[in-house]
Structure formats: structure tokens, C-alpha cells
Design a protein around this motif. Sequence first.
Motif, PDB file in Angstrom:
ATOM      1  N   UNK A  99       2.634   2.176  -1.790  1.00  7.29           N
ATOM      2  CA  UNK A  99       2.028   1.003  -1.638  1.00  7.29           C
ATOM      3  C   UNK A  99       0.867   0.597  -2.592  1.00  7.29           C
ATOM      4  N   UNK A 100       0.272   1.330  -3.064  1.00  9.80           N
ATOM      5  CA  UNK A 100      -0.532   0.926  -4.142  1.00  9.80           C
ATOM      6  C   UNK A 100      -1.814   0.147  -3.607  1.00  9.80           C
ATOM      7  N   UNK A 101      -2.713  -0.337  -4.567  1.00 10.72           N
ATOM      8  CA  UNK A 101      -3.708  -1.352  -3.976  1.00 10.72           C
ATOM      9  C   UNK A 101      -4.651  -0.698  -2.876  1.00 10.72           C
ATOM     10  N   UNK A 102      -5.224  -1.571  -2.090  1.00  7.28           N
ATOM     11  CA  UNK A 102      -6.189  -1.504  -1.205  1.00  7.28           C
ATOM     12  C   UNK A 102      -5.625  -0.542  -0.149  1.00  7.28           C
ATOM     13  N   UNK A 103      -4.628  -0.430   0.311  1.00  5.36           N
ATOM     14  CA  UNK A 103      -3.822   0.504   1.318  1.00  5.36           C
ATOM     15  C   UNK A 103      -3.841   1.941   0.575  1.00  5.36           C
ATOM     16  N   UNK A 104      -3.607   1.909  -0.718  1.00  9.00           N
ATOM     17  CA  UNK A 104      -3.631   3.422  -1.192  1.00  9.00           C
ATOM     18  C   UNK A 104      -4.999   3.844  -1.534  1.00  9.00           C
TER      19      UNK A 104
END
Lengths: 271, 343
Positions: A99-104
Motif C-alpha cells: 500500500x505504501x503512503x499513509x496506510x503503511x
Amino acid sequence: MTLKLRDRPAVATGLTLILLLLCFCFLGPLLYQTDQTHANVAITNLGPSGAHPLGTDANGYDVLGRLMVGGRASLEIGLAVALLATSFGALWGAVAGLAGGALDALMMRAVDTLLALPAIFVLIYLATVTQPTLPLLIGVISLLSWLGPARLIRGESLSLRSREFVDAARGMGATSARIVVRHVLPGTLGTLVVNATFQVADAIILLATLSFLGFGLPAPATSWGGMLYQGTSYLLDGYWWEVYPAGLMIMVTVIAFNLVGDSLRSSFLAP
Amino acid sequence: MSVATQQQEELAAARPPGGRARTPLAGFAVRRLAQAAGVLLGVTLVVFMLERLTPGSIAHAILGPRASPRAVAAFNAANGLDQPLPIQYLDYLWRLLHGNLSYSYRLNQSVGALIAQEVPNDLILVGLGLTLALILALPLGIAQAVHRGRAFDRILTTVGLGLYAMPAYWLALLLIAGLSIGARLLPPEAGQSSAPAGILADPMGLVLPVLTLTLVNVAWFSRYMRSAALETLAQDYVRLARAKGLPERLVLARHVLRNSLLGVVTLLGMSVPMLLTSGLVVEYVFNVPGVGLSYWTAAANADYPVELGVTVVVALATVLGSALADIAYALLDPRVHLRQETQ
């Protein structure tokens, strides 16, 4: 994933030990039947003899039979935790990495938070709040153990997601769920297997520590750590059969799983 | 873009417009500490929820199972337990921020005072075990790496694996059985003085607990040191040092040891939970009057405030340990935070 020649003897030794332990704990009670439920005050703290090869403990339980029953709990918890924690951690890490980003970031901060909690302190607290049972212990130890694999697999998934076969799968319209299950997780199989092996040993040590401190499974159930906890009181009386066999079993089990884990790691993961 | 220009741009980016100049390291330290604070906030939330797991109610746990409804209501109102949960959590957080770790009704003492009274003993015990282990493990690990695969390395690796598989209490029991009950050399119990740092009053009693912790740590550290030294030995600068004719002794002391020491910083930061867990076990076995033993006694008496207070403090030590180790590492090896800046 093939074993390097120099690692084969160690893996074979480890696996043989594990197989022997499994036979001892799960088949042993069928061949050597003892009463591990009813205490018998007439035969407490007897030394080794023909009737009781490893003597009896303070409640009159046969120690050899008790080693089998206690080992069953230890191995069941170790194997179940390794399975649950590794698969959940792997899924969590793969999703976060993909997913990366904020969820990560959010998912990994949750991992950091749980990692900061001292496992044995939390387990002791829970044992004082409720009566520990086998499924409960499996659940709680798994909840505290999936963090390591989650971090490892996230790292691998981060590097896998930029690979061409993931792009190709996405280009063909594969859903994220399919990419995780069919493309990312199989790529991390080596790490997973190695990690799961160490997790068995770690979970067995954690259970043994908890039991040794007196917060393990309630009587008449027991584990090797619980046997040590009870036997320690008789160290000064010279009842060696109530102390050393249980401690040796813990050590042999942990060495067996570490032997397999170390050798698999050097075969699968070394550059 | 060359590394040099990249670094210059990072330096420029780290300097806020109009503000005073900030080094990238300070920025890294601030961010790392902010992250630690976030993690700690999460920990307090989990501990707060654990506290609410107490069956029955806190009022019943403290006033006894047969407390009258009127007494329970009065207790709840006095302690803010009739408020909604989010308000209660904020209240809990507010008290923690003021160093209030709640109150043990069983001991009639605040948890903070209890910990402050016993923490010197823990610091002495764990500190000694850690220092001795480092003094032993550093040269052992490097020597093993240098003699990799030979008899010396194999024997030590096997001994290490055995020690590694030995839970602290099992080792402690063996030491008591051998040195205390068998040879009658050392007492099986630490000094019981209740004065601050009272375990120092009985140095003989300290030998077995410290020995146990040292051996447990050496097994862990030397494994790590061996692989760290193996990695360093394979580096080009070691090859260069050897190629230009530097004596092997100096290669090891100046290049291998110093660079492997870097890894020790991380290792120390990571090992806080392990140190405190083995501390708890050793305190229990040798009856050392420390925070670990207090935790065990509290658990045996269902003294929840002490248990949760100690858990928060241990978590705090864990989080701070890893954050400070990261910052110290960045201080010693600037490549680390510069690499993070670019991500």
C-alpha cells in the motif's frame, strides 16, 4: 529453495530431534500411560524406580508421564503461535508494504506500539486478570509475536512491489488482494519459513518463563516451565528428578528449532 | 546528481527560511523523538484498555467484592470513573504526564515512589550484567570472526548456542545447584537491605545474579558481535589496511573493533526489553529487592496499579532506548540520517 550441502547435517539433526520430541509428547502417553489428573499423596517425591523411571513429584504425578503432558502444551503453543503469528504478520507486512503512503505509516506505527509493550509483563498481567487456558495463551502470545514477521515482510514487500512481475500482474487487472497472495507472499517464503522456525522456539521460551514465574496453565495441566517452577522448591532437598529433566527438555527443544532456523537462514537468505 | 550536491541541497532544505540554521542531525533527532512520543501515546492507550479489562470493576477490585453500591458509586465519582471512557483516558494521560503512576492500595504507597525506591538496585544489577557482558563479548566475537570456521570458533559457537537456548532461570538454577548448594561457595540470595542501592551491602550475594545476567547477555551479544565483525572484516578498508602492511593487531583495534562498536549502539538500544525481562526473572530467582520482584509480588497479589505502572515504565525505557540508540548511531555515522533525509 534448496539446502546447501554444508547445512544439511544441522537441519537433519534438528528435524530428527523435533520428530523425536513430537513422538515423545504425542505418542508417548499412548505407550506409557500415567494418571496426570488425580494427585496421590501416598507416593509424593519418590526417587526413580522401576515403577516410576523418573520418580514422582510433590503431587504424586509420575515425572516421565508429566514431561510428555507438559511437552504437549509447550509444543502445541509453540507451533500454533508460529503458524498464527507468522501468517498474520506476513499478511499485515505485505499489505503495508504494497500500500505504501499513509496506510503503511499507520500500520507500521501500530506495530511499533505493540513492539514497545514488554511481552512477559503483559502476559503476567493478563494471567492475574483471567485464568490462562491453552487457546487464550496461544491467542495472546500470537498477538505479541506477529510484529517481527510483519516488519520483515514489509521490508521484502517494499522491494518486491517495484518488480516487473508485480507491474505485469497489475497491468493485467489483478486486484491488490491477488497481488499480495499470489505474487508478494510467495516471494517471501524463505524469510517466512526461517522466521516461523525461530518463533516456535521463542514462544516455547515465553510460555516456559511465564510458567516458571507461576503464571502458566493452572493445575492439573502443566508445561515444562511449570514443572521447573514446582521443582525449584525441592532443589535443596536433592529431588533432582523434579528439576533437571524439565529444564533439559526446554533446552533441547529450543536448540533443535534454532539449529533448523539457523541452517535454513544460511541456506535460503545468505547472499 | 552527485552525492556532494545532494548533501548541500539537503542542508539547504533543512534550514527553514528565515529561521535559525538547523543541522540535519538535529532535525533527525527531533523527528525520531516525535515518533517515539507517538509510540508512547499508543502504549498508554493499550495500557489504559488493559486496565479496563480488570473483571468486575476497579471499584470492586479495590473496595472488595462485597462493597455496597453506594460505596462503589462514591468511589467512582471520587476517581472520575463515572466519566465517559475518552475523558477517563485523557485524565489518565494527564496524570501520567505529571509523573503520577497511580496508587497501590495494597502497599499504601504510590507506584512512582515504589519504583523510585527500588530502581537503583535494578540499575546496579542490570548495569553490571551488561557491562561485564560487553567486556567479554566484544573481544570474543571479534576473535571468533577472525578465526572463523576453526576449532576455536566452532567450540565457542556451540557453547554460545547452548547458553542462548538456556532461559535465564534455568541457568540460574544450575548455578545455584552447583555453586551454592553443591560447592557452598556463594549465597543463593541477594542482600536484603531496604536502603537505597541496598544490594551493594552484600557483595557476595550479588555474584550469582550478576553472573547469570552476564552469561545470558554474552550468549546474545557475542553472536551479534561475531556477525558484525565478519561483515567489517570483508570491507575494502580492512583489505586496504592489511595491504599497506598495517600489523594485524592494529587492523583489528583501529578498523575492525571501532567499526563493529557502531553495531553495539544499535544492539544496546534493541536489548532493553530483553535486559528487563531477564532482570525480572533473575530478581525472582535470587530474591533481589528490585522493580522486577515488586512486579512479581504485585502480580501474585493482584495489585493491578503496580503491574500497569511498571509496564508503562518498562515500555517507556524500551521506546527511549531504541530512539536514543538511533540518534547516537546517526551522530556516530552521519550517513544514516543523511540517507533517511533523501527518502
